[in-house]
Design an enzyme around this catalytic site. Structure first.
Site, PDB file in Angstrom:
ATOM      1  N   HIS A  79       0.844  -1.195   0.000  1.00 38.75           N
ATOM      2  CA  HIS A  79       0.000   0.000   0.000  1.00 38.75           C
ATOM      3  C   HIS A  79       0.878   1.242   0.000  1.00 38.75           C
ATOM      4  CE1 HIS A  79      -3.505   2.510   0.840  1.00 38.75           C
ATOM      5  NE2 HIS A  79      -2.771   3.131   1.746  1.00 38.75           N
ATOM      6  N   SER A  80       0.590   2.182  -0.898  1.00 44.71           N
ATOM      7  CA  SER A  80       1.292   3.462  -0.983  1.00 44.71           C
ATOM      8  C   SER A  80       2.790   3.220  -1.202  1.00 44.71           C
ATOM      9  CB  SER A  80       1.002   4.296   0.277  1.00 44.71           C
ATOM     10  OG  SER A  80       1.373   5.635   0.091  1.00 44.71           O
ATOM     11  N   LEU A  81       3.662   3.588  -0.262  1.00 43.27           N
ATOM     12  CA  LEU A  81       5.080   3.272  -0.411  1.00 43.27           C
ATOM     13  C   LEU A  81       5.267   1.781  -0.635  1.00 43.27           C
ATOM     14  CD1 LEU A  81       8.163   3.730  -0.175  1.00 43.27           C
ATOM     15  CD2 LEU A  81       7.894   3.557   2.313  1.00 43.27           C
TER      16      LEU A  81
END
Length: 248
Positions: A79-81
C-alpha cells in the site's frame, strides 16, 4: 504454513512495519498473510532504514524467498510506499521465484511523481502534510517522546517514496491488480489505473469502501477481494503472446 494456502507477502506503508499486518487474522481460507519487515522499525529498530526503493528490493528479495520457499507460489501486496516496493520486488525476483500476482494499493502508477511533497519541511509542517496525504494522523506523533523516536523513520520512508524513480518501464509478465479506496482524495481512479501499463499480462482495477487508508478499518474486505481475484484466475502466469518480457 499449509500447502493449500497461498502466501500474500505484505509490504508496509510509510512509517509502519510488519506489526500492522501481523494483526490481520481475517484472511479467508486459502490465503495466508505473510508480513515482511523492513529495517528501522519494530524488532529491526536499530537497523538503518532503506533510502532507495531499488536497493530495498535487492536486499528484501532473498528474505521473501526464505519466508515462502524458493519455488513456492505467492503474491505480493503493498500500500502506498509499499506498492512501489512491491513493484520493484516483482522486478527483482523475476523468474527466480513463484511470484504469481502483484497487488498495488493506494498508489498512482510508478512513473507518476507526487506534485506536493513533505520532504524538507520542518517537523510540524511535515507531519501536517503527511497527515493530509494519509487522511489521518497517528496518535503517537502527539507524544513528544514518541514523535522524536518515530520521525526519523517516517522522514526516511517519505523521502524514499517521493524520490522514487522506477528501475525500468518494461512490462511485468504477471497479472497486476490496482486497489483503491472509493473515497481516496489523494490517489484518483485515473492515477490508480496507470498501473495498467506495468504488465504484459492481465490488469484489474478494484475499488473498496473507504478513503486512502481504507485497509486500516476494513482488512477483511481487502483480503476477501484479493482472494476473489486469485480464485478468478488472476494468479495465472502471463501469456507470452501478450508482450510480457522477463523481469530484469
Amino acid at each position: 504454513m499449509s500447502p493449500t494456502e497461498l502466501p500474500l507477502v505484505c509490504l508496509p506503508f510509510a512509517g509502519s512495519g510488519a506489526g500492522f499486518y501481523r494483526a490481520w487474522n481475517v484472511a479467508p481460507p486459502g490465503l495466508k498473510v505473510v508480513p515482511l519487515q523492513l529495517p528501522g522499525r519494530e524488532e529491526l529498530f536499530l537497523e538503518d532504514p532503506f533510502t532507495d526503493a531499488s536497493e530495498a528490493a535487492a536486499a528484501l528479495a532473498p528474505r521473501i524467498l526464505e519466508l515462502v520457499g524458493r519455488e513456492a507460489p505467492f503474491a505480493l501486496f503493498g500500500h502506498s510506499l509499499g506498492a512501489v516496493l512491491a513493484y520493484e520486488l516483482a522486478r527483482e525476483l523475476g523468474g527466480r521465484s513463484g511470484l504469481r500476482h502483484l497487488f498495488v494499493s493506494g498508489s498512482p502508477g510508478p512513473g507518476s511523481g507526487r506534485e506536493r511533497r513533505a520532504t524538507g519541511l520542518d517537523d510540524e509542517e511535515f507531519l501536517a502534510r503527511v497527515g493530509e496525504f494519509a487522511g489521518y494522523r497517528h496518535a503517537a506523533f502527539d507524544d513528544p517522546d514518541l514523535r522524536d523516536l518515530l520521525l526519523p523513520l517516517l522522514r526516511a520512508d517519505v523521502a524514499m517514496h517521493e524520490d522514487y524513480v522506477p528501475a525500468s518501464d518494461t512490462p511485468l509478465p504477471l497479472p497486476v491488480t490496482s486497489l483503491r479506496g472509493a473515497e481516496d482524495g489523494l490517489v484518483s481512479r485515473t492515477q490508480a489505473e496507470e498501473w495498467r501499463s506495468t504488465t504484459g499480462a492481465s490488469f484489474d482495477y478494484r475499488e473498496l469502501p473507504g478513503s486512502h487508508m481504507y485497509l486500516v478499518d476494513s482488512p477483511e474486505v481487502l483480503l476477501a477481494t484479493v482472494a476473489q481475484v486469485l480464485s478468478d484466475g488472476g494468479a495465472a502466469p502471463a501469456d507470452p503472446d501478450r508482450g510480457g518480457s522477463p523481469c530484469s
